[in-house]
Motif scaffolding. Structure first.
Motif, PDB file in Angstrom:
ATOM      1  N   THR A   1       0.822  -1.205   0.000  1.00 39.91           N
ATOM      2  CA  THR A   1       0.000   0.000   0.000  1.00 39.91           C
ATOM      3  C   THR A   1       0.859   1.259   0.000  1.00 39.91           C
TER       4      THR A   1
ATOM      5  N   GLN B   1       2.170   2.000   3.459  1.00 38.85           N
ATOM      6  CA  GLN B   1       3.375   1.243   3.789  1.00 38.85           C
ATOM      7  C   GLN B   1       4.611   1.853   3.133  1.00 38.85           C
TER       8      GLN B   1
ATOM      9  N   SER C   1       7.574  -4.543  -4.180  1.00 37.65           N
ATOM     10  CA  SER C   1       6.203  -5.021  -4.082  1.00 37.65           C
ATOM     11  C   SER C   1       6.025  -6.273  -4.941  1.00 37.65           C
TER      12      SER C   1
ATOM     13  N   LEU D   1      -0.880   2.100  -6.038  1.00 39.94           N
ATOM     14  CA  LEU D   1       0.524   2.026  -5.645  1.00 39.94           C
ATOM     15  C   LEU D   1       1.410   2.739  -6.656  1.00 39.94           C
TER      16      LEU D   1
END
Length: 213
Positions: free
Chosen positions: A76, A79, A93, A100
């Motif tokens: 996310t 994060q 990721s 994102l």
């Protein structure tokens, strides 16, 4: 969107392996990271898969000279900001969502987004990313898949991760569109359990020797 060169590429040009790390304690993180950096692998992907991950990032970033801390399993935008504030210098990721991709432009931290198909790679390119994580590498077609992607998408570079070990790594690193590989084999669980940091350093040194000549 105008595509810009990845700020990660220059840092990874001489690092054939990014260790993918899952820590159970901050003390473990410090010992393992110190051994990896001493063995020649300074770029460390600390995954957000354990409760101590954020504390481990802060500790390694602050206490291990030469370590370049990365955050893995970032899902996310929140994060992204959190790991940046914890000292991470790059984020990884497993995939790439529109949110994102958009959020990464303003997060102030380079993102290595994951793709597994040609369509996903094209979508990442449209979003401005030219350096991608190929994940899960072995399950998604491995070396043959990356060879196939090189023809139509030769402007992209990849860090394959997922199912790669010391035996498989050289075949990936020999590809023209592969910069480095991600893997956990350099930090065996039994070595961590035994506190055998010397073995981890030796495995890191062996991984460095995989660098393409």
């Amino acid at each position: 969107m105008q595509v810009q060169p990845s700020p990660l590429l220059a840092r990874l040009a001489n690092v054939p392996v990014i260790p993918v790390l899952e820590f159970g304690s901050v003390d473990e993180a410090l010992h393992v990271s110190e051994a990896l950096v001493a063995g020649g692998l300074p770029l460390l992907e600390i995954t957000l898969r354990t409760p101590v991950a954020m504390d481990a990032m802060r500790a390694v970033a602050a206490k291990i000279p030469g370590a370049c801390v990365g955050a893995g399993t970032v899902l996310t935008v929140a994060q992204l900001h959190a790991v940046r504030d914890a000292g991470a210098q790059f984020a990884v990721s497993p995939g790439l969502t529109p949110a994102l991709a958009a959020g990464a432009q303003d997060a102030g931290i380079p993102l290595l987004p994951g793709v597994a198909t040609a369509s996903e790679a094209m979508a990442a390119l449209e979003a401005g990313f030219t350096f991608l994580k190929f994940f899960p590498a072995q399950a998604a077609g491995g070396v043959p898949m990356l060879k196939s992607l090189y023809g139509p998408l030769s402007q992209l570079r990849f860090c394959p991760t997922g199912g790669i070990d010391a035996a498989l790594a050289p075949s990936y690193l020999a590809l023209p569109n592969v910069v480095c590989v991600g893997g956990s084999w350099v930090v065996p669980k039994d070595a961590v359990a035994a506190g055998d940091w010397g073995r981890i350093r030796k495995l890191a040194e062996e991984a460095v020797s995989l660098r393409r000549n």
